[in-house]
Motif scaffolding. Sequence first.
Motif, PDB file in Angstrom:
ATOM      1  N   HIS A 243       0.821  -1.215   0.000  1.00  0.00           N
ATOM      2  CA  HIS A 243       0.000   0.000   0.000  1.00  0.00           C
ATOM      3  C   HIS A 243       0.852   1.260   0.000  1.00  0.00           C
ATOM      4  CE1 HIS A 243      -3.521  -2.439   0.905  1.00  0.00           C
ATOM      5  NE2 HIS A 243      -2.693  -3.139   1.659  1.00  0.00           N
TER       6      HIS A 243
ATOM      7  N   GLN B 124      -0.602   5.082   0.580  1.00  0.00           N
ATOM      8  CA  GLN B 124      -1.765   5.960   0.626  1.00  0.00           C
ATOM      9  C   GLN B 124      -1.715   6.994   1.734  1.00  0.00           C
ATOM     10  OE1 GLN B 124      -5.254   3.240   2.361  1.00  0.00           O
ATOM     11  NE2 GLN B 124      -4.452   2.365   0.493  1.00  0.00           N
TER      12      GLN B 124
ATOM     13  N   ARG C  97      -9.763   8.327   2.573  1.00  0.00           N
ATOM     14  CA  ARG C  97      -8.531   8.150   1.802  1.00  0.00           C
ATOM     15  C   ARG C  97      -8.344   9.343   0.881  1.00  0.00           C
ATOM     16  NH1 ARG C  97      -8.016   2.831  -1.637  1.00  0.00           N
ATOM     17  NH2 ARG C  97      -8.921   4.149  -3.220  1.00  0.00           N
TER      18      ARG C  97
ATOM     19  N   THR D 202      -3.802   7.523  -3.276  1.00  0.00           N
ATOM     20  CA  THR D 202      -3.285   6.145  -3.260  1.00  0.00           C
ATOM     21  C   THR D 202      -2.421   5.939  -4.496  1.00  0.00           C
ATOM     22  OG1 THR D 202      -3.927   3.836  -3.011  1.00  0.00           O
ATOM     23  CG2 THR D 202      -5.258   5.151  -4.508  1.00  0.00           C
TER      24      THR D 202
ATOM     25  N   ASP E 235      -2.313  11.321  -5.515  1.00  0.00           N
ATOM     26  CA  ASP E 235      -2.036   9.924  -5.878  1.00  0.00           C
ATOM     27  C   ASP E 235      -0.571   9.733  -6.272  1.00  0.00           C
ATOM     28  OD1 ASP E 235      -4.662   9.105  -5.440  1.00  0.00           O
ATOM     29  OD2 ASP E 235      -5.268   9.788  -7.430  1.00  0.00           O
TER      30      ASP E 235
END
Length: 359
Positions: free
Chosen positions: A148, A150, A162, A165, A217
């Motif tokens: 991951h 994020q 969130r 990511t 992101d």
Amino acid sequence: MTGQAPATILGIETSCDETAAAIVTRDRSGHGMIAANVVRSQLDEHAAFGGVVPELAARAHLTYLDHIIAQACREAGLALQDVDAIAATAGPGLIGGVLVGLTTAKALAAALDKPLIAVNHLEAHALTARLTDNVQFPYLMLLVSGGHTQFVLVRGVGDYQRWGTTIDDALGEAFDKVAKLLSLGHPGGPAMEAAARSGDPARFKFPRPLLHERRLDFSFSGLKTAVRLKAEALAPLSEQDVADIAASFQATVAHIVAVRAGQALDRFRAALPQAPANLVVAGGVAANRTIAARLHAVCSERGATLIVPPIALCTDNGAMVAWAGAERFALGVADGLDTMARPRWPLDLPDMRVQPHGA
Ligand code: KG4
Ligand code: ZN
């Protein structure tokens, strides 16, 4: 209410290549204490394959988990009967391994007549800084691991948003893949960091995918391809070439992470002007000193505080699962024995929200 009573929780983690069990106590005022934290890494099982093989991981969890739980009890000086609840990672992760841990937890919960708490692995990472540093909600978390990458706004237990990511590889995965193509072995992150120490971070200018866009992101797959093409063009690589590629790659990703962390902190400040700006880092990549130094700089430029739990609690471990279980237990949460293991389980789904038992 259960909420305020002190509680002792067994936590089980089997979602990737660490078999782990821990016993953690949460006191009346919400402070945590680790009574035992036993982790067995499966590096030897997977070394020959250059990455984690899911079936081998599940089999090793099955072989070792019972012993590791027994060892955690011994180290804590407790019998299983003494714990108040059994917590286990129920996802996201490699499904065979998750099933081993969750099924073991269900069996223990049924046999001991204790509540089961199904923990989201990402929530366990997200809440660890409350165990180690007693950080108050809300805070910003950057999770950078092998699976991951994020930014998450942590508003409360079960209450996550969130903010960004990766759209392809996770950062740890990018380190691992580049290390593999440089024949540095697995896991690649520590090997890359070691190689980079004698390298020139300015020798190669690698692309910084997505960085021109404002979104929070990440994308690392184009960078990885650029590194591969460079390595192929230079082949055969000298030791210095390998060191320079590792150093240039590390500098590039440290820059990307630092820029994004600055943007995320600015967004946090704008959204929550009253809250102290705390950035919590979790996941194995938090061990990287170059990245950590850049994050420190970004935080101090902005008057924000960087919180990095001890690295043994940033990488996968049972204490974080026990602690997430303790936080949920304190809010009266328990899960049914029919709870499913989930290979995918984003943090910001409504089912993460805390539903008090019996409500
Ligand atoms: O959190 P973790 O132990 O396991 C999960 O992925 O959940 O993270 C492992 C990842 C691996 O990809 C490993 O290469 C990376 O963290 N890593 C590092 C360093 N130490 C571990 N990456 C960069 N620099 C490091 N020093
Ligand atoms: Zn993890």
